[in-house]
Design a protein around this motif. Structure first.
Motif, PDB file in Angstrom:
ATOM      1  N   THR A  62       9.043 -81.063 -52.873  1.00  0.00           N
ATOM      2  CA  THR A  62       7.953 -81.228 -51.705  1.00  0.00           C
ATOM      3  C   THR A  62       7.949 -82.864 -51.334  1.00  0.00           C
ATOM      4  OG1 THR A  62       6.408 -82.048 -53.573  1.00  0.00           O
ATOM      5  CG2 THR A  62       6.276 -80.035 -53.267  1.00  0.00           C
ATOM      6  N   VAL A 100       0.504 -76.567 -54.273  1.00  0.00           N
ATOM      7  CA  VAL A 100       1.857 -76.015 -54.888  1.00  0.00           C
ATOM      8  C   VAL A 100       2.153 -76.503 -56.436  1.00  0.00           C
ATOM      9  CG1 VAL A 100       4.376 -76.120 -54.807  1.00  0.00           C
ATOM     10  CG2 VAL A 100       3.115 -75.845 -52.811  1.00  0.00           C
ATOM     11  N   TRP A 147      -1.209 -79.519 -48.939  1.00  0.00           N
ATOM     12  CA  TRP A 147      -0.483 -78.361 -49.409  1.00  0.00           C
ATOM     13  C   TRP A 147       0.081 -78.536 -50.546  1.00  0.00           C
ATOM     14  CZ3 TRP A 147      -0.709 -73.470 -47.746  1.00  0.00           C
ATOM     15  CH2 TRP A 147       0.573 -72.446 -48.007  1.00  0.00           C
ATOM     16  N   ASP A 148       0.921 -79.718 -50.685  1.00  0.00           N
ATOM     17  CA  ASP A 148       1.806 -79.794 -51.841  1.00  0.00           C
ATOM     18  C   ASP A 148       0.908 -79.912 -53.136  1.00  0.00           C
ATOM     19  OD1 ASP A 148       3.771 -80.225 -50.309  1.00  0.00           O
ATOM     20  OD2 ASP A 148       3.761 -82.263 -49.959  1.00  0.00           O
TER      21      ASP A 148
END
Lengths: 284, 335
Positions: A198, A155, A151-152
């Motif tokens: 994060t 981002v 997910w990071d």
């Protein structure tokens, strides 16, 4: 220092800062513990809090306070390993995908998305089950790091995508800056705060994962962590024996830790977003 | 045709690829780890004091290999595993010995689907509506109060939250049952007492899922609505005297919903992981508990069966939402 002063205007930042210091001091205290955390029955079992046993003792005859210092320390170690190592993956994948674009981006994002839609927890459980005998703090941290970056990476990629469109990128490229230097010297400073926020979220995720795995009995339950403390409290029936001091210690500590980490990350990311910063700091 | 080519086909391809990678991972992970399920099972038997002479040991190893799908070369095993996945036949379970894995899953699935699917949807709808209202009236006191509440609830790990609810409502004040899907020994029947019993047992697990899930939806929706609300077209509609209800539902909600639909697809992906923890805390008789028993007893067939099926189910759910997405977002349709 200006930054810190502005951040402290947010009560959430100030509170979580204090709580994290408190937990850090607890973790450091573990070095001065009079007891070995692996030895059972260094005191009488199931005592209520008293002067000699600050938080009472567990059914395993261990002093709960000193056990908790080890638990906080070990949980933090796992989360730092998981967070730091997964940051390496996330930053590399996010930056390369964001900067190179096109085919590279598509391939990298395909793997990232695959990791995102898979029932990761089940796969982690399967792996944990198979390597349970070798589940040291470091291995657990690495296992979580391997699954915690997807997910990071996304981002960070979107941040780089927007940086790539800015004027200075063109200036740098036209004046002959190499890709590596451009990414490290020009983009990294912009992305650092984002990477930091994060990191905090990922650390919280790793601690939560560790707790869940430990409660299921999938880690080395002899090593004291917040998860294994709760595991023992539940499996030794602290609830029905009325041993609230034993049951609540890991619960309260972990709730404090989670809320502190979350508030820290929220207040930092709000600070980074200029629109909300103006609201709070007062339009400077 | 452009729609099919640019929207449908890439999604179908990635659907198939994800399933392929997922099932392959489920197949290879146990095989790359040093522990051997066959020898583990035998070692377990030996440690319980069973004596095996070499001949019967040999026969047992063969039997176990067949049951675990471990005969032949790696490639043959891999092919056989795909066949197992598609026929839904994952062999027999070891923890409830002669019962096939597929049958165990079939009895447990309705409980999980009933609880998890329903609460995931409910928390999505509930969190989004409340979040949208709180985002629209973001200066009001109740909106700020809800926001603070969400700030406290949101970071709690599910396990801790559910456990606290259970202790509070089932142990300290005994309003709800502490464990199970129904009262012990009650037989399934289509009567009011039975349905009431099921609902009563499902209340606490459902509450924990809806509150914690809803808090996340609430926060994101509130943030998105606040951003959309500041856009020019909303200001224009307000100045033009469009009714407030219409602005909220047709102008703001419609736009703010789009990222949330993608979010719903992703959260459906976590259903089975969620089921594991929920069902263990509340001792609920679904797939999660089944998986937990499979894990603690080292039942590889059952673990692989559940994981493979969940990958299939989750990716399919995400595909369906992805295919429905153009209904909500006209921009995708006309691109």
């Amino acid at each position: 220092m200006r930054v810190l002063r502005d951040l402290f205007k947010d009560y959430r930042f100030a509170l979580s800062f204090l709580v994290l210091w408190f937990l850090l001091i607890m973790a450091v205290l573990s070095a001065f513990s009079p007891y070995d955390p692996l030895i059972w029955f260094h005191g009488p079992p199931n005592l209520k809090p008293s002067v000699t046993y600050f938080l009472g003792t567990s059914a395993k005859g261990q002093d709960i306070f000193w056990q908790a210092t080890y638990a906080v320390r070990n949980s933090l170690i796992i989360s730092v390993i998981a967070g730091a190592v997964s940051r390496v993956f996330a930053v590399l994948v996010g930056m390369i995908a964001g900067y190179r674009g096109r085919g590279t981006d598509r391939v990298l994002m395909f793997f990232t998305d695959t990791l995102l839609v898979m029932p990761l927890f089940l796969i982690i459980v399967m792996l944990a089950l198979l390597v349970r005998e070798r589940m040291t703090l470091v291995n657990l941290g690495l296992l979580l790091a391997f699954f915690g970056w997807a997910w990071d990476a996304r981002v960070i990629r979107s941040q780089i995508l927007s940086l790539r469109e800015r004027e200075f990128t063109k200036t740098a490229v036209l004046s002959g800056t190499g890709t590596l230097k451009l990414v490290l010297k020009e983009y990294l400073p912009f992305a650092t705060p984002l990477i930091f926020s994060t990191l905090i979220n990922n650390m919280a995720w790793a601690i939560g994962m560790e707790m869940t795995l430990a409660i299921l009995g999938l880690t080395d339950i002899n090593i004291p962590t917040l998860g294994t403390m709760l595991h023992w409290a539940i499996s030794k029936q602290a609830l029905f024996l009325g041993q609230w001091n034993w049951l609540l210690t890991p619960v309260v500590l972990s709730v404090l830790l989670f809320i502190a980490l979350y508030w820290l990350s929220v207040s930092i990311s709000e600070y980074l977003d200029p629109r909300t910063r103006v609201q709070r700091v007062g339009g400077k | 045709m452009a729609f099919v080519k640019r929207y449908l086909i890439p999604r179908l391809i990635s659907y198939i690829l994800v399933i392929f990678l997922g099932i392959t991972a489920v197949f290879f992970i146990p095989r790359f780890t040093p522990s051997d399920p066959v020898h583990r099972t035998i070692a377990q038997l030996m440690s319980r004091g069973t004596y095996l002479d070499p001949a019967s040991m040999e026969a047992m190893v063969e039997d176990l290999q067949e049951l675990y799908g471990l005969e032949g070369s790696l490639l043959q095993q891999y092919g056989a595993f795909w066949k197992r996945t598609f026929t839904g036949d994952f062999g027999v379970s070891f923890f409830q010995f002669p019962t096939p894995v597929s049958e165990l899953i079939r009895t447990a699935l309705p409980w999980t689907a009933g609880l998890l699917l329903w609460t995931t949807m409910l928390s999505w709808v509930f969190g989004n509506i409340v979040g949208a209202l709180a985002g629209y009236f973001s200066r009001s006191r109740w909106s700020k109060a809800l926001d603070t509440l969400a700030m406290v609830v949101r970071p709690l790990p599910y396990y801790i939250f559910a456990f606290a609810l259970l202790i509070l409502f089932a142990f300290v004040v005994r309003w709800f049952p502490i464990a199970g899907g129904t009262a012990i020994g009650r037989l399934p029947a289509f009567t009011w007492t039975y349905i009431w019993d099921v609902l009563w047992h499902a209340f606490l697990p459902a509450l924990s899922l809806v509150v914690l899930g809803g808090a996340i939806w609430f926060q994101t929706m509130k943030l998105i609505v606040q951003n959309v609300n500041a856009e020019d077209f909303v200001q224009y509609a307000k100045l033009g005297g469009v009714r407030e209800g219409r602005i909220v539902s047709r102008y703001i909600m419609r736009n703010a919903m789009l990222p949330q639909i993608t979010g719903l697809a992703l959260s459906l992906g976590q259903i089975l992981s969620g089921a594991l923890i929920t069902e263990i805390v509340f001792s609920y008789p679904g797939v999660g508990t089944l998986l937990f028993n499979a894990i603690t007893s080292g039942d590889y067939n059952l673990i692989m069966g559940i994981t493979a099926l969940s990958i299939l189910g989750v990716t399919t759910a995400i595909l369906v939402i992805d295919l429905l997405y153009p209904l909500f977002d006209p921009r995708v349709r006309f691109r």
